[in-house]
Every structure is written in C-alpha cells, then in structure tokens.
Write an enzyme that holds these catalytic residues in place. Structure first.
Site, PDB file in Angstrom:
ATOM      1  N   ASP A  15      -2.628  10.245  15.154  1.00  0.00           N
ATOM      2  CA  ASP A  15      -3.309  10.071  13.869  1.00  0.00           C
ATOM      3  C   ASP A  15      -4.164   8.809  13.880  1.00  0.00           C
ATOM      4  OD1 ASP A  15      -4.011  10.923  11.330  1.00  0.00           O
ATOM      5  OD2 ASP A  15      -2.356   9.884  10.349  1.00  0.00           O
TER       6      ASP A  15
ATOM      7  N   GLY B 188       0.897   5.618   1.075  1.00  0.00           N
ATOM      8  CA  GLY B 188       0.315   6.738   1.794  1.00  0.00           C
ATOM      9  C   GLY B 188       1.179   7.959   1.588  1.00  0.00           C
TER      10      GLY B 188
ATOM     11  N   VAL C  41       4.358   0.982   1.955  1.00  0.00           N
ATOM     12  CA  VAL C  41       4.452  -0.224   2.786  1.00  0.00           C
ATOM     13  C   VAL C  41       4.717  -1.427   1.885  1.00  0.00           C
ATOM     14  CG1 VAL C  41       3.292  -1.710   4.456  1.00  0.00           C
ATOM     15  CG2 VAL C  41       2.896   0.760   4.506  1.00  0.00           C
TER      16      VAL C  41
ATOM     17  N   GLY D 150       0.829  -1.205   0.000  1.00  0.00           N
ATOM     18  CA  GLY D 150       0.000   0.000   0.000  1.00  0.00           C
ATOM     19  C   GLY D 150       0.855   1.243   0.000  1.00  0.00           C
TER      20      GLY D 150
ATOM     21  N   ALA E 155       3.009   9.426   3.665  1.00  0.00           N
ATOM     22  CA  ALA E 155       4.284   9.351   4.387  1.00  0.00           C
ATOM     23  C   ALA E 155       5.263   8.397   3.718  1.00  0.00           C
ATOM     24  CB  ALA E 155       4.047   8.907   5.832  1.00  0.00           C
ATOM     25  N   GLY E 156       4.758   7.455   2.925  1.00  0.00           N
ATOM     26  CA  GLY E 156       5.659   6.499   2.301  1.00  0.00           C
ATOM     27  C   GLY E 156       4.926   5.296   1.747  1.00  0.00           C
TER      28      GLY E 156
END
Length: 423
Positions: free
Chosen positions: A130, A18, A23, A16, A20-21
C-alpha cells in the site's frame, strides 16, 4: 483524554485517523512513540490476532533509517496496536495538497529514500502492498537533502497484509458502504498494480509499480491512471499505457516507464530503482517544477455513450479516489486500505486501449476528454443528418424527373418537388 495501551504505553492525543484505525501520540518506557490502534472489529477477529502475532518477529526485525520502525505489537483485550517510531513532521500527501507538485530534484530525492526502505523490506521478505503519499512521512527534524527535501520514511508496513485474510475478505465491508467485499483486494485504486487487478498474488514488484506511480504524481501533480470512477481507474492500469511527461530528462522518463511496466518481471528491483534515482539527482539540480495541466476526470460511462460535461463549480479530484461514494470518513485523505472488487475479464476488455489520460498544456482540452467526446458525438450526428438530407434530395430529383412530359419537356414549376428544408 489519555488511555493505557497494554501495560507499558499511554496514548495521549489523536494524530490522525484512517480506515484501519487511529494513530495516537503516546509515551512508552523509552520515550515518545506513535501508536496505531486498529479498529475494534479487527481486534475481535481471533484469526487476525493470530496472524498479527505471527508477523511480530518480521515487523520488529525491519530496521532501516528509511522505514518507520515498529517497536512493539500490543494485544490486550479489545486493543490491537502497533507501537511505532515517532516521526515529527508531515506526510507527502499533505505537502502535495499544499504545493501540488515538486521540483524534479526534490521529487526524486524523496522517492529514492522510499526505494531504499523498500529494498531493505524486500530483502527481509516483506511486501508493503500500500505504497502511496499518505504512507510516506517527511521528517522535519532530519537533515535537509537535495533541493531542501526532508528525509522520507515509509510507514504502515504489514498493515495491509494483516488485514487481508481469506476469511475476512468474504465478509468485510468498506466503512459505511453496506456492500460486501468479495475479492479481497487491499490497496488504493490509483496505486494498484495490474497483476493485483487481475487477481494475482502480490509480490515485491507491486511496491515498485506503486512507488513509480507516486513519482509520476509528485512530478506531475496527478497520478498516471487516476480520475473518475474507481472501476475505470482499475481498467486503465491493465489496458492503458502511461502518457509521457514533457520537460524531464529521458533517463528519468525511461525509469518511470520501466517501473510502470504491465509485466511485473520487467520492472526494476527496489535496490536498482534507488541506485538509478540517486545517480540522476545531480542532473536535476535547479530544474523547476513541471508546467502541465491535469487531465479531465472521465465519467463512468460506457464506450460510445454520450458523456456529460462536469458539473459547473465541481472541484476536480486529484490523487486517490474512494471506491464507494459516501464511504470515506471525514478525513478521507488519510484513509488507507480501501477494499475493492476485481473486475471481470469482460469489464477489463471493455475499456479503450491505448494511452491513458494525457496531460495538457494549461488551457487546452485533452483529446478524448468527456467534453471532446460529446463534441465528436454531436459532429457525427450532424454528419448523419446531412447525409440523410442528401438522400432525400436525391429522391426528390428522381421524382421531379419521373413526372416530366412524355416528350421530355419539363413540367411547369408547380409540379417540381423540392428538398425539405433543414429541420
């Protein structure tokens, strides 16, 4: 294609993405792992790398069955990665996308698991910052709980804190937005606690507020203050009160209200929230999902401004909303850590005070919705028009009397003035 992460880990395939980065499914000395590879611009920030290393001990020490464990932190050239426990399953957002809402027993069981994890984190001095459905994983290989719910684990501990540094927030731009982020709020609008909107530092109570928002969403199918422009969402967190959900036990509702209190000190602690939710589970057995309709999304309009009805055929948005139109990546439902601006005091004071977007019975319009406000505006205009006609008519009668004969006789009909016809 496989790639090495440091000297001990290999990333095989993307699970996946996002903000932020990315996975990856990876392999390490002890078997399969999940590797969160942070963006390259984060890895090139030496200040953030130093903060990353400082957080290593705390993150590695957070060991709880309801928390996705961090196994290692890797700093290697342009690679900055968290090596985490691999949870085989899905996240809560994916389940909500499929089912929209859950039966109260299953909803409370999942949130109670997350509250257990938060209690351990807060006891260790770690604030998540979060909490949202995307960061709650459901372990499909774990034992089934109440109402057939899978064990829930909270992930992405420490990521928001790592990214949120004073120097970065002056220059960081939301992906693809072209706009700076002057304030440094990190989070997702629907789940942001009021004190964060007002610029106060995040404490453990912000996680309780966010988790109560998740509980409301899992029960109702929508968040209590979401919908419309992110600025409107942030204002509602500060100025509006939560709307009751029909059909749930009063004790559960009172817990939600307390955990969504505007004052952080009024909220329950994570351990208290978990205990009360576990106690409530037997009373919820067999209850069906709630039957409430989602409120209309409100447009970003000024108070008393004419509100346009939604575009025909436009899908209704649910859950988290992006801050900058067009800034979300292709898989935006996995996006995390959206940057946003703190509204000025006059902006916060500009919203309507009272109750937030009220849920409706299916087919009913919500009082105060965009369409109903448009109707109210039209009615006010009609009323003013009728009043104006009445004034003109009165003036006409006065003129008619003024042109009568000196002896009081009424002049012939051709001298009479008539009120103008309706436009």
């Amino acid at each position: 294609m496989a790639r090495n992460i440091g000297s001990r880990y290999t990333a095989h395939q993307i699970l996946g993405r996002g903000s932020a980065g990315t996975v990856w499914l990876g392999e390490g000395p002890e078997g399969p792992v999940a590797i969160k590879l942070l963006r390259e611009d984060l890895a090139s920030d030496q200040e953030l790398v130093g903060r990353f290393v400082q957080e290593r001990t705390a993150l590695l020490g957070l060991d709880h069955p309801r928390v996705v464990g961090v196994r290692d932190l890797v700093v290697d050239g342009n690679d900055l990665a968290l090596v985490m426990q691999l949870v085989r399953g899905t996240d809560l957002r994916t389940r909500l996308d499929r089912e929209r809402r859950l039966a109260p027993e299953a909803a409370v069981a999942i949130v109670a698991d997350v509250a257990d994890g938060l209690a351990a984190a807060h006891a260790a001095g770690i604030v998540h910052r979060d909490v949202k459905p995307e960061n709650i994983l459901l372990d499909m290989e774990g034992p089934l709980g109440p109402a057939g719910s899978h064990p829930a684990l909270l992930t992405d501990f420490g990521v928001a804190k790592l990214i949120d540094t004073p120097r970065r927030t002056k220059a960081q731009r939301p992906a693809g937005s072209g706009a700076p982020n002057p304030s440094g709020i990190i989070g997702t609008p629907d789940y942001i606690a009021p004190e964060i909107v007002e610029g106060l530092p995040p404490r453990a109570a912000v996680d309780i507020y966010a988790l109560a928002t998740v509980l409301y969403e899992v029960l109702a199918g929508f968040t209590p203050f979401g919908g419309g422009h992110p600025g409107a969402v942030l204002r509602r967190h500060v100025t509006e009160t939560v709307v009751p959900l029909p059909g749930i036990p009063d004790e559960l509702w009172q817990l939600i209200v307390q955990c969504l209190a505007k004052a952080p000190a009024s909220r329950l602690r994570a351990s208290e929230m978990a205990a009360r939710l576990h106690d409530l589970l037997p009373t919820l057995k067999g209850m069906p999902p709630l039957d409430v309709d989602e409120p209309d999304a409100e447009p970003a309009a000024e108070p008393y401004e004419d509100a346009l009805p939604p575009t025909p055929g436009e899908p209704r948005r649910r859950g988290a909303v992006p801050l900058v139109p067009g800034s979300a990546p292709a898989d935006s439902n996995r996006d995390t850590h959206t940057s946003m601006r703190v509204p000025a005091p006059d902006e916060l004071a500009g919203g309507a005070h009272g109750t937030a977007r009220a849920p409706r019975a299916p087919g009913q319009r919500r009082p105060g919705s965009a369409r109903n406000r448009s109707t109210a505006v039209r009615r006010r205009r009609i009323t003013l028009g009728v009043a104006a006609l009445a004034v003109v008519a009165a003036v006409g009668i006065g003129g008619w009397l003024a042109v009568s004969d000196d002896d009081g006789q009424v002049p012939p009909p051709d001298f009479q003035q008539s009120a103008p016809s309706d436009p």
